[in-house]
Motif scaffolding. Sequence first.
Motif, PDB file in Angstrom:
ATOM      1  N   LYS A   1       0.903  -1.292  -0.069  1.00 30.96           N
ATOM      2  CA  LYS A   1      -0.026   0.088  -0.127  1.00 30.96           C
ATOM      3  C   LYS A   1       0.834   1.167   0.044  1.00 30.96           C
ATOM      4  CE  LYS A   1      -3.954  -2.307   2.277  1.00 30.96           C
ATOM      5  NZ  LYS A   1      -4.541  -2.343   3.372  1.00 30.96           N
TER       6      LYS A   1
ATOM      7  N   LYS B   1       1.503   2.603  -3.662  1.00 34.04           N
ATOM      8  CA  LYS B   1       0.062   3.044  -4.490  1.00 34.04           C
ATOM      9  C   LYS B   1       0.552   4.374  -4.851  1.00 34.04           C
ATOM     10  CE  LYS B   1      -1.834  -0.876  -4.043  1.00 34.04           C
ATOM     11  NZ  LYS B   1      -1.847  -1.825  -4.982  1.00 34.04           N
ATOM     12  N   LYS B   2      -0.063   4.940  -6.030  1.00 32.74           N
ATOM     13  CA  LYS B   2       0.061   6.191  -6.174  1.00 32.74           C
ATOM     14  C   LYS B   2      -1.306   6.965  -6.034  1.00 32.74           C
ATOM     15  CE  LYS B   2       2.851   5.039 -10.410  1.00 32.74           C
ATOM     16  NZ  LYS B   2       2.683   5.297 -11.793  1.00 32.74           N
TER      17      LYS B   2
END
Length: 109
Positions: free
Chosen positions: A105, A108-109
């Motif tokens: 996580k 994540k972008k």
Amino acid sequence: MTIKEAQQAIDKWINSTGVRYFNELTNTAILMEEVGEVARIMSRKYGEQSFKKSDTKIDLADEMADVLFVLICLANQTGIDLTDALKKNIKKKTKRDSERHLKNKKLKK
């Protein structure tokens, strides 16, 4: 230039211009010095430290090339084919991390 060509070019240079390889322990110490120089530039360029007047002509690419040069010297001295080693390393990382990074996580972008 391929990695193999780099290993050959550095071996040729060492045995002509450089006279001979430094021993493995000396080259390991030199490698640590060169990595330290890269770290110094990175901490000033991308981190919170500021440059000193004496740092005005530093060249990150040249310092990275110094690291690569000494690493290749060590590979040559210890009989390591860096092309083969890198291929195996990428294969190992791909197998080990095939899902790990996708599920992270924090990435994540």
